[in-house]
Design a protein around this motif. Structure first.
Motif, PDB file in Angstrom:
ATOM      1  N   LEU A  49       0.829  -1.217   0.062  1.00 35.49           N
ATOM      2  CA  LEU A  49      -0.112  -0.050  -0.137  1.00 35.49           C
ATOM      3  C   LEU A  49       0.935   1.276   0.203  1.00 35.49           C
ATOM      4  CD1 LEU A  49      -2.603  -0.875   2.786  1.00 35.49           C
ATOM      5  CD2 LEU A  49      -2.932  -1.039   0.375  1.00 35.49           C
ATOM      6  N   ASP A  50       0.487   2.211  -0.661  1.00 31.25           N
ATOM      7  CA  ASP A  50       0.952   3.753  -0.492  1.00 31.25           C
ATOM      8  C   ASP A  50       0.419   4.192   0.651  1.00 31.25           C
ATOM      9  OD1 ASP A  50       2.400   5.913  -1.051  1.00 31.25           O
ATOM     10  OD2 ASP A  50       1.105   6.669  -2.472  1.00 31.25           O
ATOM     11  N   VAL A  51       1.104   4.205   1.894  1.00 30.02           N
ATOM     12  CA  VAL A  51       0.832   4.825   2.845  1.00 30.02           C
ATOM     13  C   VAL A  51       1.675   5.911   3.624  1.00 30.02           C
ATOM     14  CG1 VAL A  51      -0.654   2.784   3.628  1.00 30.02           C
ATOM     15  CG2 VAL A  51       1.612   2.909   4.457  1.00 30.02           C
ATOM     16  N   GLU A  52       1.042   6.662   4.521  1.00 31.25           N
ATOM     17  CA  GLU A  52       1.777   7.438   5.354  1.00 31.25           C
ATOM     18  C   GLU A  52       1.716   7.143   6.756  1.00 31.25           C
ATOM     19  OE1 GLU A  52       1.308  11.833   4.698  1.00 31.25           O
ATOM     20  OE2 GLU A  52      -0.040  11.324   3.076  1.00 31.25           O
ATOM     21  N   VAL A  53       2.703   7.247   7.515  1.00 32.00           N
ATOM     22  CA  VAL A  53       3.097   6.697   8.760  1.00 32.00           C
ATOM     23  C   VAL A  53       2.502   7.897   9.789  1.00 32.00           C
ATOM     24  CG1 VAL A  53       3.837   5.215  10.618  1.00 32.00           C
ATOM     25  CG2 VAL A  53       4.194   4.729   8.033  1.00 32.00           C
ATOM     26  N   ALA A  54       1.612   7.765  10.443  1.00 35.83           N
ATOM     27  CA  ALA A  54       1.298   8.865  11.502  1.00 35.83           C
ATOM     28  C   ALA A  54       2.229   8.926  12.657  1.00 35.83           C
ATOM     29  CB  ALA A  54      -0.277   8.821  11.807  1.00 35.83           C
ATOM     30  N   ARG A  55       2.534   9.675  13.398  1.00 31.21           N
ATOM     31  CA  ARG A  55       3.300   9.848  14.751  1.00 31.21           C
ATOM     32  C   ARG A  55       2.269   9.798  15.665  1.00 31.21           C
ATOM     33  NH1 ARG A  55       5.021  13.832  11.399  1.00 31.21           N
ATOM     34  NH2 ARG A  55       3.829  15.224  12.783  1.00 31.21           N
ATOM     35  N   TRP A  56       3.244   9.091  16.830  1.00 27.35           N
ATOM     36  CA  TRP A  56       2.141   9.077  18.155  1.00 27.35           C
ATOM     37  C   TRP A  56       2.734  10.377  18.833  1.00 27.35           C
ATOM     38  CZ3 TRP A  56       2.143   3.773  20.972  1.00 27.35           C
ATOM     39  CH2 TRP A  56       1.496   3.836  22.412  1.00 27.35           C
ATOM     40  N   GLU A  57       1.468  11.104  19.047  1.00 24.43           N
ATOM     41  CA  GLU A  57       1.686  12.535  19.727  1.00 24.43           C
ATOM     42  C   GLU A  57       1.829  12.383  21.362  1.00 24.43           C
ATOM     43  OE1 GLU A  57       2.895  15.268  18.466  1.00 24.43           O
ATOM     44  OE2 GLU A  57       3.215  14.427  16.536  1.00 24.43           O
ATOM     45  N   ARG A  58       0.725  11.946  21.617  1.00 24.51           N
ATOM     46  CA  ARG A  58       0.555  11.784  23.109  1.00 24.51           C
ATOM     47  C   ARG A  58      -0.084  10.600  23.689  1.00 24.51           C
ATOM     48  NH1 ARG A  58      -3.465  16.684  24.217  1.00 24.51           N
ATOM     49  NH2 ARG A  58      -4.344  15.482  22.451  1.00 24.51           N
ATOM     50  N   ALA A  59       0.270  10.168  24.852  1.00 29.19           N
ATOM     51  CA  ALA A  59      -0.538   9.021  25.444  1.00 29.19           C
ATOM     52  C   ALA A  59      -1.315   9.647  26.668  1.00 29.19           C
ATOM     53  CB  ALA A  59       0.319   7.953  25.552  1.00 29.19           C
ATOM     54  N   GLY A  60      -2.408   9.294  26.833  1.00 33.31           N
ATOM     55  CA  GLY A  60      -3.029   9.849  28.162  1.00 33.31           C
ATOM     56  C   GLY A  60      -2.900   8.676  29.228  1.00 33.31           C
ATOM     57  N   SER A  61      -3.717   8.059  29.697  1.00 39.39           N
ATOM     58  CA  SER A  61      -3.589   7.163  30.653  1.00 39.39           C
ATOM     59  C   SER A  61      -3.149   5.609  30.047  1.00 39.39           C
ATOM     60  CB  SER A  61      -4.694   6.910  31.545  1.00 39.39           C
ATOM     61  OG  SER A  61      -5.790   6.665  30.785  1.00 39.39           O
ATOM     62  N   PHE A  62      -3.255   5.753  28.599  1.00 41.17           N
ATOM     63  CA  PHE A  62      -2.944   4.540  28.024  1.00 41.17           C
ATOM     64  C   PHE A  62      -1.493   3.880  28.387  1.00 41.17           C
ATOM     65  CE2 PHE A  62      -4.078   1.518  24.642  1.00 41.17           C
ATOM     66  CZ  PHE A  62      -2.942   0.997  24.219  1.00 41.17           C
ATOM     67  N   ALA A  63      -1.652   2.719  29.037  1.00 38.42           N
ATOM     68  CA  ALA A  63      -0.298   2.070  29.042  1.00 38.42           C
ATOM     69  C   ALA A  63      -0.655   0.467  28.872  1.00 38.42           C
ATOM     70  CB  ALA A  63       0.102   2.218  30.374  1.00 38.42           C
ATOM     71  N   ARG A  66      -5.797  -2.968  29.609  1.00 37.13           N
ATOM     72  CA  ARG A  66      -6.222  -3.980  30.040  1.00 37.13           C
ATOM     73  C   ARG A  66      -7.562  -4.120  30.481  1.00 37.13           C
ATOM     74  NH1 ARG A  66      -2.241  -6.741  28.475  1.00 37.13           N
ATOM     75  NH2 ARG A  66      -0.265  -6.484  29.337  1.00 37.13           N
ATOM     76  N   GLY A  67      -8.305  -5.084  31.121  1.00 38.93           N
ATOM     77  CA  GLY A  67      -9.541  -5.183  31.520  1.00 38.93           C
ATOM     78  C   GLY A  67     -10.103  -4.327  32.403  1.00 38.93           C
ATOM     79  N   GLY A  68     -11.141  -3.387  31.615  1.00 40.76           N
ATOM     80  CA  GLY A  68     -11.862  -2.322  32.229  1.00 40.76           C
ATOM     81  C   GLY A  68     -11.209  -0.890  32.019  1.00 40.76           C
ATOM     82  N   GLN A  69     -10.096  -1.138  31.529  1.00 39.74           N
ATOM     83  CA  GLN A  69      -9.336   0.280  31.495  1.00 39.74           C
ATOM     84  C   GLN A  69      -9.664   1.093  30.232  1.00 39.74           C
ATOM     85  OE1 GLN A  69      -6.496   1.194  33.519  1.00 39.74           O
ATOM     86  NE2 GLN A  69      -7.331  -0.544  34.859  1.00 39.74           N
ATOM     87  N   THR A  70      -9.218   2.319  30.164  1.00 41.15           N
ATOM     88  CA  THR A  70      -9.427   3.309  29.120  1.00 41.15           C
ATOM     89  C   THR A  70      -7.935   3.982  28.850  1.00 41.15           C
ATOM     90  OG1 THR A  70     -10.195   5.329  30.296  1.00 41.15           O
ATOM     91  CG2 THR A  70     -11.772   3.425  29.308  1.00 41.15           C
ATOM     92  N   GLY A  71      -7.749   4.463  27.512  1.00 37.00           N
ATOM     93  CA  GLY A  71      -6.597   5.172  27.360  1.00 37.00           C
ATOM     94  C   GLY A  71      -7.014   6.000  26.070  1.00 37.00           C
ATOM     95  N   THR A  72      -6.391   7.197  25.821  1.00 36.05           N
ATOM     96  CA  THR A  72      -6.307   7.805  24.862  1.00 36.05           C
ATOM     97  C   THR A  72      -4.917   8.266  24.033  1.00 36.05           C
ATOM     98  OG1 THR A  72      -8.183   9.063  25.733  1.00 36.05           O
ATOM     99  CG2 THR A  72      -7.038  10.081  23.628  1.00 36.05           C
TER     100      THR A  72
END
Length: 161
Positions: A49-63, A66-72
């Motif tokens: 595919l002809d794709v552009e790779v995005a950069r990971w800018e910011r992680a919230g509580s995402f680590a 796991r079960g019941g967890q959220t993250g952005t």
């Protein structure tokens, strides 16, 4: 004339023994992940595919969701920002996302060893995928231009859900 010193041969054997022991320790204490080959195959699958790779800018509580967890996580590339929120319930995940600038773009989620899931972002750039399996994951955004024609494709780095 250069003669071979027998001590040089012993040093070579000692070096080989030290390197062999080091190799054994690395394999024992820090082995490669069991799924390394599968991860590489998963990443290579995008090569056609002809794709552009995005950069990971910011992680919230995402680590490591796991079960019941959220993250952005927020990803960016040129003039596109993709923010995704992950909610985990056991071995399945819900992905809520927003694209800026907004548009009715196709969003595809690839999970290794699973069939891809696709959805359409609404005119506000919002999308939801509610039943994403656990595994090595990438999100692809298939952008459309102002005339509604297919444009470029943006892919996120790999995420482990």
């Amino acid at each position: 004339m250069n003669e071979i010193d027998p001590r040089d041969d012993r040093r070579g054997l000692e070096d080989t023994a030290v390197l062999s022991e080091l190799n054994r320790l690395v394999d024992e204490l820090d082995p490669p992940p069991a799924d390394l080959v599968d991860r590489v195959k998963f990443a290579i699958a995008l090569e056609s595919l002809d794709v552009e790779v995005a950069r990971w800018e910011r992680a919230g509580s995402f680590a490591g969701v796991r079960g019941g967890q959220t993250g952005t996580i927020t990803f960016t590339v040129d003039n596109l920002t993709l923010m995704v929120n992950f909610t985990s319930t056991g071995s399945r995940h819900r992905i809520d996302g927003w694209l800026v600038p907004a548009g009715e773009h196709t969003v595809e989620v690839r999970v290794a060893d699973h069939q891809s899931s696709c959805t359409q972002a609404d005119d506000g750039g919002r999308f939801v995928l509610s039943d994403v399996p656990t595994g090595t994951t990438q999100i692809l955004v298939h952008l459309v231009n102002s005339r509604g024609e297919p444009g470029r494709t943006v892919v996120t780095p790999t995420i482990m859900l």
